[in-house]
Design an enzyme around this catalytic site. Structure first.
Site, PDB file in Angstrom:
ATOM      1  N   HIS A 180      22.898  25.434 -12.291  1.00  0.00           N
ATOM      2  CA  HIS A 180      22.518  25.900 -10.965  1.00  0.00           C
ATOM      3  C   HIS A 180      21.082  25.519 -10.610  1.00  0.00           C
ATOM      4  O   HIS A 180      20.233  25.290 -11.483  1.00  0.00           O
ATOM      5  CB  HIS A 180      22.676  27.419 -10.882  1.00  0.00           C
ATOM      6  N   SER A 193      16.532  29.658  -9.315  1.00  0.00           N
ATOM      7  CA  SER A 193      16.795  30.984  -8.743  1.00  0.00           C
ATOM      8  C   SER A 193      15.475  31.697  -8.447  1.00  0.00           C
ATOM      9  O   SER A 193      14.396  31.268  -8.895  1.00  0.00           O
ATOM     10  CB  SER A 193      17.633  31.831  -9.706  1.00  0.00           C
ATOM     11  N   LEU A 194      15.582  32.804  -7.709  1.00  0.00           N
ATOM     12  CA  LEU A 194      14.385  33.572  -7.375  1.00  0.00           C
ATOM     13  C   LEU A 194      13.683  34.118  -8.608  1.00  0.00           C
ATOM     14  O   LEU A 194      12.458  34.250  -8.642  1.00  0.00           O
ATOM     15  CB  LEU A 194      14.759  34.713  -6.424  1.00  0.00           C
ATOM     16  N   ARG A 235      24.250  32.340  -8.030  1.00  0.00           N
ATOM     17  CA  ARG A 235      23.433  31.125  -8.078  1.00  0.00           C
ATOM     18  C   ARG A 235      24.255  29.904  -8.473  1.00  0.00           C
ATOM     19  O   ARG A 235      24.002  28.800  -7.984  1.00  0.00           O
ATOM     20  CB  ARG A 235      22.228  31.314  -8.997  1.00  0.00           C
ATOM     21  N   GLU A 281      25.721  32.999 -17.632  1.00  0.00           N
ATOM     22  CA  GLU A 281      24.586  32.825 -18.527  1.00  0.00           C
ATOM     23  C   GLU A 281      24.691  33.820 -19.679  1.00  0.00           C
ATOM     24  O   GLU A 281      25.376  34.850 -19.569  1.00  0.00           O
ATOM     25  CB  GLU A 281      23.292  33.056 -17.737  1.00  0.00           C
ATOM     26  N   ARG A 312      15.409  30.669 -28.458  1.00  0.00           N
ATOM     27  CA  ARG A 312      15.789  29.342 -28.924  1.00  0.00           C
ATOM     28  C   ARG A 312      16.545  29.310 -30.247  1.00  0.00           C
ATOM     29  O   ARG A 312      16.987  28.251 -30.687  1.00  0.00           O
ATOM     30  CB  ARG A 312      14.538  28.464 -29.047  1.00  0.00           C
ATOM     31  N   HIS A 343      25.402  27.634 -16.136  1.00  0.00           N
ATOM     32  CA  HIS A 343      24.047  28.025 -16.506  1.00  0.00           C
ATOM     33  C   HIS A 343      23.589  27.277 -17.757  1.00  0.00           C
ATOM     34  O   HIS A 343      24.384  26.655 -18.452  1.00  0.00           O
ATOM     35  CB  HIS A 343      24.002  29.529 -16.738  1.00  0.00           C
ATOM     36  N   ASN A 401      22.671  28.124 -20.835  1.00  0.00           N
ATOM     37  CA  ASN A 401      23.252  28.394 -22.155  1.00  0.00           C
ATOM     38  C   ASN A 401      24.762  28.216 -22.203  1.00  0.00           C
ATOM     39  O   ASN A 401      25.295  27.752 -23.212  1.00  0.00           O
ATOM     40  CB  ASN A 401      22.858  29.799 -22.606  1.00  0.00           C
TER      41      ASN A 401
END
Length: 351
Positions: A101, A104-105, A150, A204, A232, A274, A276
């Protein structure tokens, strides 16, 4: 009592299998043609004589084995072809487009977003439009998106730039009223539409107690090393959240059960999701190890193309623009299909 199967064996008498101690439900779909009737579109999926549960369990086992850097056989070129109906022609070819996507905000505010449903920024809207221009010459028959706005905004905005000029329509199958009220009564209109199927499994990863927190402030509070490990690492989740491994188990299972069968019958698919969930799917497609996938970075709004042919996924890269040739260029059959779609659209406009 249902048997608990070992994924390394790839066999089970039960339709419930356990992969890495986490359950995945694989419906036992045998020799039949399964029609997904969502009142708006009817999607034909050819199913194999052998249970897809076994096939998907083998694929997921391969992903987990690779995550542990264990040598395994190629799950895509062997089990995928064998487990689907022999009636599927090996010449079937399809495009798979992956898009993360747009911004995003909460991306803009540097906050952990996870499964909080946040819309795109103005920049994110433009990224989605530019992504659409990059894939405007690649045929799209079906769109899968996460349940988060999103990703859905990105898919919809991208398709406004597509050469096919078909209208993406989100399928609502929550209840009988949603199916009835969303019914399309014109067959001609259906032909000029593209079904958009939303699924929470493509969401996500859930960041747990980090959701809504500022990333910089969180690093100062818990330490950079701890936050880096949460973000990570492959198998270490944040407090009350999901690890990448947990996200991969739901995303890859959904991909195997719902999306891959469409590619097998020649449907061209776009997935808007997303960072991930897409990393998880790419891990499966490219057979990456856990060390390789945690270093994989996906930019917002940048599409990635795979060609699915003869049971194998071939990465074709990311386009610079809609007229780019070279490595990214799609195949002759896909180009021919797009020309046929354009001719049909032009013919309908003249009527």
């Amino acid at each position: 009592m249902a048997a608990v199967c070992s994924p390394s064996l790839g066999t089970s008498s039960s339709s419930r299998c356990y992969v890495s101690s986490r359950p995945c439900i694989c419906p036992d779909l045998r020799w039949s043609s399964v029609r997904l009737s969502l009142e708006i579109f009817k999607v034909e999926i050819g199913r194999s004589e052998r249970s897809l549960c076994q096939s998907n369990r083998m694929k997921l086992s391969a992903v987990i084995a690779l995550a542990s850097q264990t040598s395994v056989s190629d799950p895509i070129s062997t089990s995928s072809r064998n487990d689907f109906s022999d009636s599927l022609k090996k010449s079937n070819e399809a495009a798979l487009i992956l898009i993360r996507h747009g911004e995003s905000l909460w991306n803009e505010k540097n906050l952990f977003t996870g499964c909080v449903d946040v819309p795109l920024t103005k920049k994110g809207v433009e990224e989605a439009i530019q992504a659409g221009k990059r894939i405007s010459n690649i045929p799209v028959d079906m769109i899968y998106a996460s349940s988060l706005i999103r990703a859905q905004m990105t898919a919809m905005l991208a398709m406004t730039q597509h050469r096919q000029q078909k209208v993406p329509i989100i399928l609502h199958d929550e209840n009988e009223r949603a199916r009835t009220w969303g019914h399309i009564f014109s067959e001609e209109t259906k032909k000029q539409s593209i079904p958009v199927i939303t699924a929470w499994q493509l969401n996500e990863r859930m960041y747990g107690e980090l959701q809504g927190l500022n990333k910089q402030e969180t690093a100062e509070r818990y330490g950079k090393e701890q936050v880096h490990e949460w973000r990570r690492s492959y198998d270490i989740p944040p407090p009350n959240g999901e690890s990448l491994e947990m996200c991969a188990q739901r995303a890859v299972t959904y991909f195997c059960d719902e999306i891959e069968p469409q590619l097998f019958i020649g449907k061209n698919v776009m997935i808007a999701a997303h960072g991930n969930s897409l990393r998880s799917i790419i891990m499966y497609l490219d057979r990456l190890t856990s060390q390789e996938v945690i270093s994989l970075e996906l930019s917002t709004g940048i599409p990635l193309l795979y060609i699915f042919k003869e049971g194998r996924f071939v990465r074709r890269g990311s386009p610079v623009g809609p007229t780019e040739a070279g490595v990214y260029a799609y195949t002759r059959r896909l180009a021919q299909q797009l020309e046929e779609d354009a001719f049909e659209l032009h013919h309908n406009d003249e009527r």
